[in-house]
Design a protein around this motif. Structure first.
Motif, PDB file in Angstrom:
ATOM      1  N   PRO A   2       0.827  -1.210   0.000  1.00 13.53           N
ATOM      2  CA  PRO A   2       0.000   0.000   0.000  1.00 13.53           C
ATOM      3  C   PRO A   2       0.862   1.262   0.000  1.00 13.53           C
ATOM      4  O   PRO A   2       1.930   1.290   0.621  1.00 13.53           O
ATOM      5  N   LYS A   3       0.431   2.256  -0.702  1.00 15.45           N
ATOM      6  CA  LYS A   3       1.076   3.571  -0.649  1.00 15.45           C
ATOM      7  C   LYS A   3       0.371   4.362   0.447  1.00 15.45           C
ATOM      8  O   LYS A   3      -0.819   4.159   0.713  1.00 15.45           O
ATOM      9  N   ASN A   5      -0.761   7.290   0.495  1.00 16.64           N
ATOM     10  CA  ASN A   5      -1.915   8.062   0.024  1.00 16.64           C
ATOM     11  C   ASN A   5      -3.118   7.184  -0.316  1.00 16.64           C
ATOM     12  O   ASN A   5      -4.176   7.681  -0.659  1.00 16.64           O
ATOM     13  N   GLU A   6      -2.947   5.870  -0.232  1.00 12.58           N
ATOM     14  CA  GLU A   6      -4.051   4.934  -0.452  1.00 12.58           C
ATOM     15  C   GLU A   6      -4.427   4.220   0.855  1.00 12.58           C
ATOM     16  O   GLU A   6      -5.248   3.316   0.847  1.00 12.58           O
ATOM     17  N   SER A   7      -3.797   4.614   1.953  1.00 12.17           N
ATOM     18  CA  SER A   7      -3.962   3.875   3.208  1.00 12.17           C
ATOM     19  C   SER A   7      -5.011   4.502   4.111  1.00 12.17           C
ATOM     20  O   SER A   7      -5.380   5.664   3.958  1.00 12.17           O
ATOM     21  N   LYS A   8      -5.486   3.677   5.043  1.00 13.52           N
ATOM     22  CA  LYS A   8      -6.398   4.121   6.093  1.00 13.52           C
ATOM     23  C   LYS A   8      -5.715   3.848   7.432  1.00 13.52           C
ATOM     24  O   LYS A   8      -5.313   2.723   7.704  1.00 13.52           O
ATOM     25  N   ASP A  33      -2.193  12.483   2.270  1.00 11.55           N
ATOM     26  CA  ASP A  33      -3.410  11.927   1.665  1.00 11.55           C
ATOM     27  C   ASP A  33      -3.833  10.579   2.217  1.00 11.55           C
ATOM     28  O   ASP A  33      -4.605   9.857   1.574  1.00 11.55           O
ATOM     29  N   GLU A 177       3.902   1.390   4.157  1.00 14.73           N
ATOM     30  CA  GLU A 177       4.253   1.081   2.764  1.00 14.73           C
ATOM     31  C   GLU A 177       4.959  -0.264   2.626  1.00 14.73           C
ATOM     32  O   GLU A 177       4.970  -0.835   1.536  1.00 14.73           O
TER      33      GLU A 177
END
Length: 186
Positions: A2-3, A5-8, A33, A177
């Motif tokens: 996961p990047k 900016n795509e993570s929660k 992000d 990441e």
């Protein structure tokens, strides 16, 4: 992988959290992000502690009991004296920490928050740091204490105090990441 900016990312806290130790990671991860949610025992806003008095409120997104490990990529636990002391006796918070651990997801605890990791039984055999007054508790739980700004052991991230927050957040990003971590039992 996961990047960021795509993570929660989930932050768990209650009243008495160290103001900067919730706000700085929350805000810096949002700048990158990441989606960041704050879970509290009752799902209501909580009041921070700053200096020698109560500080600002942090809005809550959900109750700790309603948080699901599969919805998040990492867990962050701010310190302060009051917040982790209350969380370590909160059954839902401890269950959630154990679930993140068992899922191999990064868990980040700063200042007094390693108390919560100790209570969850995940400190033994790990390299960790904490606020100096929690050092003996961390050692007594079987952790290998290091006096460093940030210490990571199999995705368990610990830092000492607000001065370490930049390193703390950088390590959270790095560990998210990297993805899930295979862990030997604590």
């Amino acid at each position: 992988m996961p990047k960021i900016n795509e993570s929660k990312i989930l932050i768990i806290a209650t009243h008495g959290y160290e103001q900067s130790e919730l706000e700085f990671p929350r805000d810096q991860l949002r700048v990158k992000d990441a989606t960041v949610h704050v879970a509290t025992p009752d799902g209501e806003a909580i009041k921070g502690w700053e200096g020698s008095d109560w500080g600002r409120e942090a809005e809550a997104d959900l109750k700790i009991a309603d948080a699901k490990v599969e919805d998040y990529d990492a867990l962050v636990i701010p310190g302060g004296q009051i917040n982790p002391d209350l969380l370590r006796v909160n059954e839902d918070a401890i269950k959630l920490v154990k679930a993140f651990h068992d899922a191999g997801k990064p868990i980040a605890a700063v200042c007094h928050a390693p108390w919560v990791l100790v209570e969850a039984g995940i400190a033994k055999g790990r390299k960790m740091t904490s606020y100096h007054s929690v050092k003996t508790d961390v050692i007594n739980a079987g952790a290998h204490f290091e006096d460093s700004p940030v210490v990571v052991d199999q995705g368990i991230i610990t830092s000492r105090n607000p001065d370490d927050l930049k390193d703390f957040v950088s390590k959270i990003v790095e560990e998210v990441e990297e993805g899930e971590h295979a862990r030997k039992a604590a």
